[in-house]
Design a protein around this motif. Structure first.
Motif, PDB file in Angstrom:
ATOM      1  N   LYS A   8       0.861  -1.430   0.115  1.00 18.00           N
ATOM      2  CA  LYS A   8      -0.006   0.170   0.279  1.00 18.00           C
ATOM      3  C   LYS A   8       0.763   1.077  -0.234  1.00 18.00           C
ATOM      4  O   LYS A   8       1.797   1.433   0.683  1.00 18.00           O
ATOM      5  CB  LYS A   8      -0.832  -0.049   1.166  1.00 18.00           C
ATOM      6  CG  LYS A   8      -1.765   1.329   1.353  1.00 18.00           C
ATOM      7  CD  LYS A   8      -2.856   1.260   2.358  1.00 18.00           C
ATOM      8  CE  LYS A   8      -3.665   2.374   2.276  1.00 18.00           C
ATOM      9  NZ  LYS A   8      -4.766   2.283   3.502  1.00 18.00           N
ATOM     10  N   VAL A  10       1.217   4.771   1.139  1.00 16.85           N
ATOM     11  CA  VAL A  10       0.805   5.658   2.648  1.00 16.85           C
ATOM     12  C   VAL A  10       1.876   6.721   2.510  1.00 16.85           C
ATOM     13  O   VAL A  10       3.096   7.047   1.880  1.00 16.85           O
ATOM     14  CB  VAL A  10       0.889   4.714   3.786  1.00 16.85           C
ATOM     15  CG1 VAL A  10      -0.128   3.607   3.798  1.00 16.85           C
ATOM     16  CG2 VAL A  10       2.385   4.297   4.134  1.00 16.85           C
ATOM     17  N   ASN A  36       3.954   1.149   2.518  1.00 16.88           N
ATOM     18  CA  ASN A  36       3.732   0.954   3.980  1.00 16.88           C
ATOM     19  C   ASN A  36       5.003   0.132   4.633  1.00 16.88           C
ATOM     20  O   ASN A  36       5.161  -0.769   4.042  1.00 16.88           O
ATOM     21  CB  ASN A  36       2.373   0.027   4.207  1.00 16.88           C
ATOM     22  CG  ASN A  36       2.127  -0.294   5.619  1.00 16.88           C
ATOM     23  OD1 ASN A  36       2.172   0.605   6.462  1.00 16.88           O
ATOM     24  ND2 ASN A  36       1.672  -1.758   5.499  1.00 16.88           N
ATOM     25  N   ASP A  39       4.559  -3.519   4.870  1.00 13.98           N
ATOM     26  CA  ASP A  39       4.585  -4.371   3.614  1.00 13.98           C
ATOM     27  C   ASP A  39       5.976  -4.449   2.972  1.00 13.98           C
ATOM     28  O   ASP A  39       6.178  -5.268   2.233  1.00 13.98           O
ATOM     29  CB  ASP A  39       3.482  -3.447   2.404  1.00 13.98           C
ATOM     30  CG  ASP A  39       2.273  -3.370   3.055  1.00 13.98           C
ATOM     31  OD1 ASP A  39       1.720  -4.096   3.801  1.00 13.98           O
ATOM     32  OD2 ASP A  39       1.435  -2.435   2.420  1.00 13.98           O
ATOM     33  N   SER A  62      -0.794  -3.607  -5.585  1.00 16.93           N
ATOM     34  CA  SER A  62      -1.119  -2.669  -5.019  1.00 16.93           C
ATOM     35  C   SER A  62      -2.507  -2.099  -5.551  1.00 16.93           C
ATOM     36  O   SER A  62      -2.928  -2.182  -6.835  1.00 16.93           O
ATOM     37  CB  SER A  62      -0.255  -1.393  -5.096  1.00 16.93           C
ATOM     38  OG  SER A  62      -0.526  -0.224  -4.191  1.00 16.93           O
ATOM     39  N   THR A  71       5.029   2.843  -5.809  1.00 19.07           N
ATOM     40  CA  THR A  71       5.148   1.987  -4.839  1.00 19.07           C
ATOM     41  C   THR A  71       5.671   0.600  -5.172  1.00 19.07           C
ATOM     42  O   THR A  71       6.216   0.021  -4.736  1.00 19.07           O
ATOM     43  CB  THR A  71       3.933   1.963  -4.012  1.00 19.07           C
ATOM     44  OG1 THR A  71       3.639   3.414  -3.488  1.00 19.07           O
ATOM     45  CG2 THR A  71       4.220   1.103  -2.617  1.00 19.07           C
ATOM     46  N   ASP A  95      -9.139   6.582   0.291  1.00 20.11           N
ATOM     47  CA  ASP A  95      -8.762   5.444   0.917  1.00 20.11           C
ATOM     48  C   ASP A  95      -9.688   4.427   0.846  1.00 20.11           C
ATOM     49  O   ASP A  95     -11.022   4.468   1.129  1.00 20.11           O
ATOM     50  CB  ASP A  95      -8.491   5.659   2.569  1.00 20.11           C
ATOM     51  CG  ASP A  95      -7.609   4.484   3.160  1.00 20.11           C
ATOM     52  OD1 ASP A  95      -6.942   3.912   2.395  1.00 20.11           O
ATOM     53  OD2 ASP A  95      -8.172   4.069   4.342  1.00 20.11           O
ATOM     54  N   CYS A 119       1.170 -10.081   3.396  1.00 25.35           N
ATOM     55  CA  CYS A 119       0.788  -8.475   3.393  1.00 25.35           C
ATOM     56  C   CYS A 119       1.370  -8.074   4.883  1.00 25.35           C
ATOM     57  O   CYS A 119       1.554  -8.900   6.020  1.00 25.35           O
ATOM     58  CB  CYS A 119      -0.625  -8.417   3.432  1.00 25.35           C
ATOM     59  SG  CYS A 119      -1.749  -9.408   4.721  1.00 25.35           S
ATOM     60  N   GLN A 122      -1.005  -4.396   9.256  1.00 32.33           N
ATOM     61  CA  GLN A 122      -1.872  -3.218   9.237  1.00 32.33           C
ATOM     62  C   GLN A 122      -1.043  -1.885   8.542  1.00 32.33           C
ATOM     63  O   GLN A 122       0.169  -2.148   8.220  1.00 32.33           O
ATOM     64  CB  GLN A 122      -2.167  -2.742  10.532  1.00 32.33           C
ATOM     65  CG  GLN A 122      -0.788  -1.831  11.222  1.00 32.33           C
ATOM     66  CD  GLN A 122      -1.025  -1.913  12.880  1.00 32.33           C
ATOM     67  OE1 GLN A 122      -1.107  -2.800  13.642  1.00 32.33           O
ATOM     68  NE2 GLN A 122      -1.217  -0.489  13.193  1.00 32.33           N
ATOM     69  N   ALA A 123      -1.736  -1.116   8.019  1.00 33.24           N
ATOM     70  CA  ALA A 123      -1.329   0.154   7.395  1.00 33.24           C
ATOM     71  C   ALA A 123      -1.245   1.129   8.267  1.00 33.24           C
ATOM     72  O   ALA A 123      -2.105   1.615   9.117  1.00 33.24           O
ATOM     73  CB  ALA A 123      -2.283   0.381   5.941  1.00 33.24           C
ATOM     74  N   ASP A 125      -1.538   4.274   7.873  1.00 38.30           N
ATOM     75  CA  ASP A 125      -2.448   5.454   7.827  1.00 38.30           C
ATOM     76  C   ASP A 125      -3.695   5.285   8.515  1.00 38.30           C
ATOM     77  O   ASP A 125      -4.306   6.370   9.171  1.00 38.30           O
ATOM     78  CB  ASP A 125      -2.581   5.763   6.263  1.00 38.30           C
ATOM     79  CG  ASP A 125      -3.032   4.668   5.488  1.00 38.30           C
ATOM     80  OD1 ASP A 125      -3.405   3.526   6.043  1.00 38.30           O
ATOM     81  OD2 ASP A 125      -3.108   4.773   4.218  1.00 38.30           O
TER      82      ASP A 125
END
Length: 252
Positions: A8, A10, A36, A39, A62, A71, A95, A119, A122-123, A125
């Protein structure tokens, strides 16, 4: 074995985030964006699996705006073999919600048929920590979250995961979804040579409509505010005064 990695775009973790004056979100004007951090760890682990001869292909995916190509190029420079961009938004500030992301990833997985999906847990953001779990539920696959160690043996993966008070080791059958934590590895820096090579690696572009997924938001952000300002500390002359103050504050 084919490994698919979800990444992702971010706000860079070194950037101090500013809330917009209208409270509708954070200010993204002229803000540095990057992958991220969780990631990045997932990409690094996938590349290491290929270097060990366990995996033979690493595919980075992505979802978001077209600018996420940058990214994906970073993931390719780190060692991913090819990339897929799913354009699901026109505005940078949009988002895509975890459920929509999980549905889009499911469509890609049904086409790519990977043996393992990695993955970030968490992200940074939105801190949802939900996409991996939702994806596993949609696919009916095994899942392991908060992975701090990953070992692939045959058609099983042994995962050490961080839980309250220590580590838990589980075994899951492949294909599986694994969300990774900070202690799994330390991502490599992409060399200039690999950055140049990444420009020639294949990057396929699709849209949410191509995959038949509705990404209409189900949630509405009512307000975004700055964290409360921390009050200044108070210096006390002795322990007795400290205990008294703590009792007054309800801490003791």
């Amino acid at each position: 074995m084919k490994v698919l990695v979800a990444v992702k775009r971010v706000i860079d973790y070194n950037v101090k985030v500013r809330v917009r004056t209208d409270g509708a979100g954070v200010d993204l004007a002229n803000v540095k964006m990057s992958m991220n951090p969780f990631d990045e760890i997932a990409v690094e682990e996938a590349v290491r699996l290929r270097e060990k001869g366990i995996a033979n292909e690493v595919v980075a995916v992505s979802i978001g705006v077209r600018q996420a190509q940058e990214t994906l190029r970073t993931a390719l420079a780190m060692g991913a073999d090819r990339a897929i961009l799913i354009v699901a938004a026109d505005e940078v500030a949009t988002d895509i919600e975890p459920l929509a992301v999980a549905k889009l990833l499911r469509a890609v997985i049904e086409s790519e048929k990977p043996d393992l999906v990695l993955c970030g847990k968490q992200a940074i953001d939105n801190d949802m920590n939900a996409t991996g779990q939702m994806l596993a539920a949609l696919l009916g696959w095994s899942q392991a979250t908060f992975a701090s160690e990953l070992v692939i043996e045959g058609d099983h993966a042994t995962v050490s995961r961080e839980v309250d008070g220590g580590l838990q080791t589980i075994s899951v059958r492949l294909p599986a979804i694994v969300s990774v934590d900070l202690r799994l590895n330390e991502p490599r820096y992409a060399s200039l040579a690999n950055i140049m090579k990444a420009k020639k690696k294949p990057l396929e572009e699709k849209t949410a409509q191509d995959l038949g997924v509705d990404v209409t938001p189900r949630l509405k952000v009512l307000e975004t505010v700055e964290p409360a300002t921390r009050q200044a500390g108070e210096r006390v002359p002795d322990v007795a005064t400290l205990v008294s103050r703590l009792k007054e504050m309800g801490v003791m």
